[in-house]
Design an enzyme around this catalytic site. Structure first.
Site, short mmCIF file in Angstrom:
data_model
loop_
_atom_site.label_atom_id
_atom_site.label_comp_id
_atom_site.label_asym_id
_atom_site.label_seq_id
_atom_site.Cartn_x
_atom_site.Cartn_y
_atom_site.Cartn_z
N GLU A 53 1.79 -4.75 -21.59
CA GLU A 53 2.39 -3.64 -20.86
C GLU A 53 3.53 -3.10 -21.71
O GLU A 53 4.23 -3.88 -22.38
CB GLU A 53 2.94 -4.11 -19.50
N CYS A 251 2.95 -2.47 -13.83
CA CYS A 251 3.41 -1.37 -12.98
C CYS A 251 3.40 -0.03 -13.71
O CYS A 251 3.46 1.02 -13.07
CB CYS A 251 4.81 -1.64 -12.45
N ASN A 404 -3.35 -1.73 -10.18
CA ASN A 404 -2.62 -2.87 -10.75
C ASN A 404 -2.28 -3.86 -9.64
O ASN A 404 -3.15 -4.48 -9.08
CB ASN A 404 -1.36 -2.37 -11.49
N GLU A 405 -1.04 -3.94 -9.31
CA GLU A 405 -0.58 -4.94 -8.34
C GLU A 405 -0.42 -4.24 -6.99
O GLU A 405 0.69 -4.06 -6.52
CB GLU A 405 0.75 -5.48 -8.84
#
Ligand code: AHR
Length: 688
Positions: A53, A251, A404-405
């Site tokens: 990331e 994120c 993603n999350e």
């Protein structure tokens, strides 16, 4: 929308847990049995991978070695990274303009300089780089820029790499400026090694000149590619033999708002035409604010696929599912085709939806187009773009992450049409879905249940928790139902302090606890298909989040103890799980002894991993039940330190790294003494 603070479930969970105290050990060896003749589940050949990331200056200022910050004057603060020489005393004009730029759409802004009539001294500009510029003695650096001459007689400029004491570390003069935009290139050879140099450009002549896309790029890149990646960092990745490479996050996929989301189409094609975007990590942590943190996308999706290929990892792109980060705005793309702006062609070409109000269908189309970009024939719309960038052969993408999350009903309702569309067109692509930010709790349970009903391929679980959580949850996957979706332990890292705290350190205590936990991943290879530590990279001068796997400055890098734990697992993953019986039939982790074993069928070796989380040496005897044709000499790789707070650093990059040794194999019962606080991998030759 459900409101959630950063990892509250983890925090609560931790408070409830007790600690597994280290009890006194007897001097008698602890007896374990490895059932060599009863191989079980296959270990996924891509089991241990990497999570990349752009956090902690992982891309610009890190893996992507462009030395000039804000090379195109397109960041919101247009002159970020630049300053006028002598405070501008010799310049009348030092301003960013946007009339008749190189490309009014993709690169509208440029810098106009006008020298002051009659002023003596140098007129020009300097770029500070990313916390300075790292240059190596004898190294070659390609300077390139666009220039256009206005009134006056500016014929060219002189570029100098300037050291920290103002010394000249390499200089070149470039001339021939005309009234039209034209690109100029030259090579600077560094005469010294420094990691905080900068670039100075001095105008030759008086009058007006426009400059744009000013780049200083090392020639020594991975595979010597122009626009290539930093060699020492790629080497660390490749050395791990990673099974997959997750990208771009994290994120950052989501953005704080949808307009700040990661849009892969904006990261391909001509590097000079990739517009920068604010990095969502710039101000996320007040204690580590980096307002100059942008994404140049020089490391974009093409470079990502190429990197995956270079290091032998399966690409695993994670795509936005129509949701901005739920820790920030949680903004949602409307379901279906509804969109208040985006016209009929919205989403089909780069740069057309950055300011749109996109619908979910547009996100789905982006995902389908990405698969075509990776795998489509060179004659297809997106395959042609890949081919034009120099890779006519497909990248053979096999997996993609949907969101993603993410968490909550908004995610699940968006996942369904996403998965349906991808599976309809590309049934062989495996989809990774999200179980949310916590490894337990209501949101986790609801997501896991629903994704199970939907027969998801992989569920992505995240755990950032204290080191003892990892040791205490070694049996986490023993309890999972078999035959459901595979688990992707997609982000995890043991924390020495509170999650998100700048006090977190990459200690041996964290790494050994991860090693202990990973015996549980390995034992459950029929459930856990992939695992990756997060985050991957951190710049020692510009990080936001710690702990991290690999640390670096502008010239050097090192792997944390966690890096070496991940590497030992990846290099010793074997092919099939072997059942291990712990001393007295106890649970894995009892008495702070952890173990797992695999067979490596191509070589026939038996591979046993052992963690002794205690301050005493621990003799073990390991019965290799049913083993045939055992060799006489085994190989041990050990990480050990009496001090659980041990860390690696730029000064001592391998203070704690695996040490190799051999041991005698006498009969089918191994006697071995595990060092205090150690992680040991034993490889015993056996008949295939
Ligand atoms: O790894 C850092 C962050 O932790 C990731 O961006 C996010 O997915 C998680 O919350």
């Amino acid at each position: 929308m459900i409101s959630i603070t950063r990892f509250p479930a983890l925090a609560t969970g931790l408070a409830l847990l007790g600690t597994l105290g280290a009890s006194a050990q007897s001097a008698a060896p602890a007896s374990l049995t490895v059932q060599v003749n009863k191989p079980g589940a296959a270990v996924n050949k891509n089991m241990y991978g990497l999570f990349f990331e752009d956090i902690n200056f992982a891309a610009d200022g890190g893996l992507y070695p462009e030395l000039v910050k804000n090379k195109s004057f397109e960041t919101d603060a247009r002159l970020m990274g630049w300053r006028a020489l002598g405070g501008g005393a010799n310049l009348d004009t030092y301003a960013v303009r946007n009339e008749q730029g190189i490309n009014n759409q993709s690169n509208p802004h440029y810098l106009r300089l006008t020298t002051r009539n009659g002023a003596g001294g140098e007129a020009g500009i300097e770029n500070e780089g990313f916390r300075g510029m790292g240059v190596k003695q004898g190294g070659e650096y390609k300077l390139s820029f666009y220039a256009r001459r206005g009134a006056g007689d500016i014929s060219g400029l002189t570029a100098t790499i300037v050291g920290q004491r103002g010394e000249n570390l390499g200089q070149v003069a470039v001339s021939g400026f005309t009234n039209e935009w034209k690109q100029y290139t030259a090579v600077l050879k560094a005469t010294g090694t420094q990691n905080k140099a900068h670039l100075k450009l001095v105008l030759n002549g008086t009058g007006t000149v426009d400059l744009d896309v000013v780049s200083l790029f090392p020639k020594d890149t991975w595979n010597q590619r122009p626009n290539g990646l930093r060699t020492d960092l790629v080497q660390l990745l490749k050395d791990m033999k990673p099974g997959f490479l997750r990208f771009p996050g994290g994120c950052i996929v989501e953005g704080r708002t949808l307009s700040e989301r990661y849009q892969w189409k904006e990261t391909i094609g001509d590097v000079a035409a990739r517009l920068p975007l604010i990095n969502r990590w710039n101000m996320e942590f007040r204690h580590r604010s980096t307002p100059d943190y942008y994404q140049s996308f020089g490391l974009g999706f093409f470079e990502y696929f190429q990197l995956s290929e270079d290091i032998g990892a399966e690409p695993l792109p994670i795509l936005n599912v129509g949701m901005a980060c739920q820790y920030n705005s949680g903004e949602l793309a409307p379901m279906g085709t509804a969109s208040t702006k985006g016209g009929p062609n919205a989403g089909t070409a780069p740069h057309d939806h950055a300011t749109d109000d996109p619908s979910l269908d547009m996100f789905i189309q982006d995902a389908l187009d990405l698969i075509e970009f990776a795998n489509g024939p060179a004659t297809s719309t997106w395959g042609a773009k890949r081919a034009a960038m120099g890779h006519p052969a497909p990248f053979n993408l096999k997996m993609i992450g949907v969101g993603n999350e993410q968490w909550g009903p908004q995610y699940l309702e968006r996942y369904v049409p996403f998965a349906k569309a991808i599976k309809a067109k590309y049934p062989n692509i495996d989809l990774v879905s999200s179980a949310g930010p916590s490894p337990d709790g209501e949101l986790f349970d609801t997501a896991s249940k629903r994704l199970g009903e939907l027969k998801a391929d992989y569920i992505d679980e995240h755990y950032y928790a204290k080191a003892d959580w990892f040791r205490q949850h070694v049996d986490r996957y023993d309890k999972y139902a078999r035959g459901g979706p595979k688990i992707f332990a997609g982000e995890y890292a043991a924390q020495s302090g509170a999650i998100g705290s700048q006090e977190n350190k990459n200690t041996w205590d964290c790494a050994i606890s991860e090693a202990a936990f990973m015996t549980g991943l390995e034992r459950n290879a029929d459930v856990v298909g992939m695992a990756s530590y997060a985050p991957l990279f951190a710049n020692v001068d510009a990080w936001q989040w710690t702990p991290d796997l690999i640390w670096f400055d502008n010239l050097n890098s090192y792997g944390s103890p966690s890096y070496y734990v991940q590497k030992l697992y990846a290099l010793n993953k074997g092919t099939k799980v072997l059942p291990v019986t712990m001393p007295g039939g106890a649970k894995n982790g009892t008495d702070n002894l952890f173990a797992s074993a695999v067979t490596d069928e191509p070589t026939g070796e038996v591979v046993v991993k052992l963690v002794n989380y205690s301050t005493s040496p621990r003799p073990v005897s390991i019965n290799l039940a049913g083993a045939k044709g055992l060799g006489k000499t085994g190989r041990a790789q050990t990480m050990a330190s009496d001090d659980l707070q041990t860390q690696n650093s730029l000064k001592e990059p391998k203070k704690l790294a695996p040490q190799e040794s051999t041991f005698a194999v006498k009969g089918s019962t191994l006697s071995y003494t595990l060092a205090p606080n150690s992680f040991t991998v034993l490889r015993v030759p056996a008949k295939k």
